[in-house]
Design an enzyme around this catalytic site. Structure first.
Site, PDB file in Angstrom:
ATOM      1  N   TYR A   1     -13.942   1.374  -2.860  1.00 40.99           N
ATOM      2  CA  TYR A   1     -13.545   0.358  -3.467  1.00 40.99           C
ATOM      3  C   TYR A   1     -12.839  -0.694  -2.389  1.00 40.99           C
ATOM      4  O   TYR A   1     -12.034  -0.231  -1.434  1.00 40.99           O
ATOM      5  CB  TYR A   1     -12.643   0.327  -4.494  1.00 40.99           C
ATOM      6  CG  TYR A   1     -12.059  -0.705  -5.227  1.00 40.99           C
ATOM      7  CD1 TYR A   1     -12.850  -1.707  -5.975  1.00 40.99           C
ATOM      8  CD2 TYR A   1     -10.670  -1.347  -4.921  1.00 40.99           C
ATOM      9  CE1 TYR A   1     -12.159  -2.815  -6.595  1.00 40.99           C
ATOM     10  CE2 TYR A   1     -10.491  -2.451  -5.605  1.00 40.99           C
ATOM     11  CZ  TYR A   1     -10.915  -3.125  -6.325  1.00 40.99           C
ATOM     12  OH  TYR A   1     -10.424  -4.319  -6.730  1.00 40.99           O
TER      13      TYR A   1
ATOM     14  N   ASP B   1     -11.296   0.012   6.131  1.00 44.13           N
ATOM     15  CA  ASP B   1     -10.433  -0.450   5.092  1.00 44.13           C
ATOM     16  C   ASP B   1      -9.288   0.392   4.847  1.00 44.13           C
ATOM     17  O   ASP B   1      -9.512   1.631   4.185  1.00 44.13           O
ATOM     18  CB  ASP B   1     -11.316  -0.664   3.834  1.00 44.13           C
ATOM     19  CG  ASP B   1     -10.462  -1.234   2.656  1.00 44.13           C
ATOM     20  OD1 ASP B   1      -9.155  -1.231   2.806  1.00 44.13           O
ATOM     21  OD2 ASP B   1     -10.956  -1.558   1.662  1.00 44.13           O
TER      22      ASP B   1
ATOM     23  N   LYS C   1      -0.701  -3.804   0.861  1.00 45.94           N
ATOM     24  CA  LYS C   1       0.798  -3.863   0.167  1.00 45.94           C
ATOM     25  C   LYS C   1       1.783  -2.966   0.829  1.00 45.94           C
ATOM     26  O   LYS C   1       2.879  -3.199   0.805  1.00 45.94           O
ATOM     27  CB  LYS C   1       0.818  -3.947  -1.243  1.00 45.94           C
ATOM     28  CG  LYS C   1      -0.129  -2.901  -2.008  1.00 45.94           C
ATOM     29  CD  LYS C   1      -0.018  -3.036  -3.281  1.00 45.94           C
ATOM     30  CE  LYS C   1      -0.943  -2.099  -3.911  1.00 45.94           C
ATOM     31  NZ  LYS C   1      -2.607  -2.123  -3.683  1.00 45.94           N
TER      32      LYS C   1
END
Length: 419
Positions: free
Chosen positions: A141, A236, A264
């Site tokens: 994802y 990623d 984050k």
């Protein structure tokens, strides 16, 4: 109002009652908890019930909720103003700190989320190479940008279909799907499109559809193929970066991508994302390069101030404690599961990430996950919730340990499990 009343009210004003789908408790036999506050390893809902939190805002709260030093940095930054839309020193200090600590990156640009970082990385890879197609892996994802909401279709290498309405056929055709761990399949795709592939995108530690640990050989094979065909390797590391080590999986494996995306975790929970790489790649971005990217709130001073303190606290000793805390939590959970009807479960751990799953086989790709995992997870989740232990409310989501899950919290967890 109690949780049920709040959720019913939210359904009136918000699509599905939530601002992100995984919060909806979809398929579970209970109501989403409306969290009122958090402190350390605990959260409290609007009814006053407390939970040991293993969601940790889906990863960024490595130091736990309301870490005093990070909180102090946020308050201090707020006293100077919380957004400028102009150059400021906070982002410069954080950029300098990260670049100086991670050897394979030379420049970094801050954005507001992991999804935005990946979106920028796609455009940058295409801009640098002049090519249109990208490879991604079934089960990874990369946020909800259109090009990444693609899944495997017939199972043939390079064929895909959209996972969401609103993603066009043209976008799906430019995203080529391969199976995790299958290097031969990736080779076949490069042989079919030798001059069309801009980049391979991969979570080097896939952690959004279970925890699917990849082999060193597979990741190195991707690096070698990208080098051979002139494509870019994009890691990623929105989840793994800074969490399983300061330099993430790139540091753990010694395999360096051309571009890396972060999320984050940088800001300790404040809205932050980032894209980083070598100077010759990063300088394709505007204002000096032809690849446009912008954001009014990028490099937000409050998030940058929080991020600098957050990352400075992540010492080698902190990472050892972080992994040990998680290891102890996993052991407590395994002991309870083995004796309470969940002996079919294993809990996979990698650093401070863990994943309870009703399967004892090795899991490396999405097809390895058991068909009945949702039903089994519902039962486990709701038992844990009733015991005051909060897991992510989805069978595919991983759990997160933190430095706040210390010996005292572990003792409390043991008490709750066996009461």
């Amino acid at each position: 109002m109690n949780n049920k009343e709040l959720f019913e009210k939210s359904l009136k004003y918000v699509p599905g009652g939530v601002h992100s789908p995984v919060r909806s408790f979809k398929g579970l036999h209970t109501t989403p908890r409306f969290v009122n506050r958090g402190k350390g390893a605990f959260i409290w809902d609007e009814e006053g019930k407390d939970y040991i939190d293993f969601c940790m805002s889906f990863g960024p709260l490595i130091h736990g909720h309301q870490d005093p030093e990070i909180k102090e940095a946020i308050i201090k930054a707020l006293d100077n103003g919380w957004t400028f839309g102009a150059c400021e020193k906070y982002s410069l200090e954080l950029a300098e700190y990260i670049v100086n600590k991670i050897s394979f990156i030379e420049q970094i640009r801050f954005v507001n989320s992991g999804t935005e970082a990946v979106m920028t990385a796609i455009r940058l890879a295409r801009g640098v190479t002049g090519r249109s197609k990208i490879i991604k892996f079934n089960g990874c994802y990369h946020g909800h940008t259109d090009s990444m909401l693609i899944k495997a279709g017939s199972g043939l290498a390079g064929e895909a279909e959209a996972s969401s309405k609103g993603v066009t056929k043209h976008q799906a055709e430019d995203t080529l799907i391969c199976e995790l761990g299958d290097l031969n399949e990736v080779k076949e795709v490069f042989e079919r499109f030798p001059t069309n592939i801009a980049a391979i995108f991969i979570e080097p530690l896939p952690a959004n559809n279970g925890l699917l640990v990849q082999s060193q050989e597979f990741l190195q094979g991707l690096r070698d193929l990208c080098t051979k065909y002139g494509a870019m390797l994009v890691f990623d590391e929105v989840i793994s970066g800074f969490r399983i080590g300061f330099g993430g999986m790139s540091e753990k494996t010694g395999i360096h991508p051309d571009i890396v995306t972060y999320g984050k975790i940088i800001g300790g929970g404040m809205p932050v994302g980032a894209i980083a790489g070598k100077k010759q790649v990063m300088e394709f971005l505007a204002p000096i390069g032809p690849v446009y990217q912008a954001g009014t709130l990028s490099g937000n001073p409050v998030a940058m101030a929080a991020g600098l303190v957050n990352l400075k606290k992540l010492t080698p000793e902190a990472y050892v404690k972080l992994e040990n805390n998680t290891k102890n939590v996993v052991a407590l959970m395994k002991d309870w599961m083995d004796k309470n009807g969940f002996e079919d479960y294993q809990t996979i751990q990698y650093g401070s990430l863990f994943y309870p799953i009703s399967n004892h086989n090795k899991l490396t790709k999405i097809g390895d996950l058991p068909a009945n995992m949702n039903e089994r997870f519902k039962k486990l989740f709701e038992i844990m919730l009733n015991k005051g232990i909060y897991l992510a409310p989805n069978a595919y989501e991983v759990g997160f340990g933190s430095l706040a899950h210390d010996e005292k919290v572990q003792e409390e967890m043991k008490r709750r499990l066996w009461t």
